[in-house]
Write a protein that holds these residues in place. Structure first.
Motif, PDB file in Angstrom:
ATOM      1  N   HIS A  66      -3.928  38.557   2.695  1.00  0.00           N
ATOM      2  CA  HIS A  66      -3.147  37.358   2.416  1.00  0.00           C
ATOM      3  C   HIS A  66      -3.911  36.516   1.379  1.00  0.00           C
ATOM      4  CE1 HIS A  66      -6.011  36.075   5.498  1.00  0.00           C
ATOM      5  NE2 HIS A  66      -5.875  34.834   5.014  1.00  0.00           N
ATOM      6  N   VAL A  67      -3.238  35.544   0.792  1.00  0.00           N
ATOM      7  CA  VAL A  67      -3.791  34.720  -0.289  1.00  0.00           C
ATOM      8  C   VAL A  67      -4.355  33.432   0.284  1.00  0.00           C
ATOM      9  CG1 VAL A  67      -3.302  33.482  -2.433  1.00  0.00           C
ATOM     10  CG2 VAL A  67      -2.198  35.699  -1.974  1.00  0.00           C
ATOM     11  N   VAL A  68      -5.594  33.146  -0.088  1.00  0.00           N
ATOM     12  CA  VAL A  68      -6.235  31.888   0.313  1.00  0.00           C
ATOM     13  C   VAL A  68      -6.450  31.042  -0.942  1.00  0.00           C
ATOM     14  CG1 VAL A  68      -8.280  30.843   1.358  1.00  0.00           C
ATOM     15  CG2 VAL A  68      -7.373  33.006   2.265  1.00  0.00           C
ATOM     16  N   THR A  69      -6.007  29.792  -0.922  1.00  0.00           N
ATOM     17  CA  THR A  69      -6.156  28.884  -2.063  1.00  0.00           C
ATOM     18  C   THR A  69      -7.286  27.897  -1.797  1.00  0.00           C
ATOM     19  OG1 THR A  69      -3.797  29.056  -2.550  1.00  0.00           O
ATOM     20  CG2 THR A  69      -4.964  27.210  -3.519  1.00  0.00           C
ATOM     21  N   GLU A  70      -8.149  27.751  -2.784  1.00  0.00           N
ATOM     22  CA  GLU A  70      -9.224  26.780  -2.652  1.00  0.00           C
ATOM     23  C   GLU A  70      -9.493  26.140  -4.023  1.00  0.00           C
ATOM     24  OE1 GLU A  70     -12.931  28.501  -1.554  1.00  0.00           O
ATOM     25  OE2 GLU A  70     -12.799  30.131  -3.011  1.00  0.00           O
TER      26      GLU A  70
END
Length: 282
Positions: free
Chosen positions: A167-171
């Motif tokens: 899954h995509v993690v945004t930071e």
């Protein structure tokens, strides 16, 4: 003297002392003919009224015929538990036999003669003919001891499912960038120099200088940071299964005599192997 034959159930009711305590009642046991084919059931037995010795089994051959009861020499039978096997009894033989008549006064001598005419008769196919001997009128003397054995198998089942995904993690990332920019400044120098130009010749003239500055230009690139693969391994473990099994053992005394469940010696003469089973309380 001709031995009179009576049904076992009748002599049980009127002359039980003739039978004694150690006898086997085959009534209601499933009957099988040649090749292990189920033919019906044993209805009762015919015994000598004087001795209580079993000579015939009354068999309902409903599996071969719609309805027909016949009497079969007991020596043709092989008794295993609650099943009676007539390993050489054919459908042609049963068809040639007289139907059992409950009201008829059967005797061993007369019926013995009729049996020879039936089993050795030329009307039967050659493979169904049988020359009867005295052994065919003696109850089986072989007792089959049975035991249960465990049969353990393994079934392959799906015990679980393992799966992986992503899954995509945004930071937010903060980057320090050093920028440069140019600013104008005026530098004035005092001069005392003669010139031939006239005042006003350069009226409105300007001097320009281009000012430069750094500007942030951000771009993103994608990199592979990790590789993940999914596999499986096999592990063995041992399970202990507890199950109760049974087997039959012969009761004997120190002299090798067969004894009943009370320890009394069972007389061999005139009894069958299934009489022994009865004596043992099986």
């Amino acid at each position: 003297m001709m031995s009179r034959l009576v049904r076992l159930q009748d002599i049980e009711a009127t002359q039980r002392e003739v039978l004694g305590n150690d006898y086997y009642n085959p009534a209601d046991k499933t009957a099988y003919g040649i090749g292990g084919e189920k033919i019906g059931k044993v209805v009762d037995a015919l015994v000598e009224s004087e001795t209580g010795r079993v000579r015939y089994l009354i068999v309902d051959a409903g599996g071969w015929f719609t309805s027909k009861e016949v009497i079969v020499p007991v020596g043709l039978s092989r008794i295993v538990g609650d099943e009676v096997y007539f390993d050489s009894l054919t459908k042609d033989q049963v068809e040639a036999m007289e139907t059992y008549d409950n009201d008829y006064a059967y005797t061993y001598t007369e019926q013995h003669r009729k049996d020879r005419d039936v089993f050795a008769g030329e009307t039967l196919p050659a493979e169904s003919r049988l020359d009867l001997t005295e052994n065919h009128y003696a109850a089986p003397n072989t007792l089959e001891l049975l035991e249960e054995r465990l049969s353990v198998n393994k079934d392959r089942i799906v015990a679980g499912v393992a799966s992986i995904g992503k899954h995509v993690v945004t930071e937010e990332r903060e980057v320090q960038v050093e920028l440069e920019e140019e600013k104008a400044h005026i530098e004035r120098t005092a001069v005392n120099r003669l010139t031939d130009r006239q005042i006003g010749d350069d009226a409105g003239a300007t001097v320009s200088v281009q000012l430069e500055a750094d500007r942030v230009n951000v771009s993103k690139e994608t990199y592979v940071t990790e590789e993940v693969s999914l596999g499986k391994t096999s592990h063995s473990h041992t399970e202990t299964i507890l199950e109760t099994i049974k087997r039959e053992e012969l009761n004997v005394d120190d002299l090798g005599n067969i004894v009943d469940k009370n320890g009394s010696v069972v007389n061999y003469e005139g009894i069958t192997a299934d009489d022994v089973r009865k004596a043992r309380g099986l």
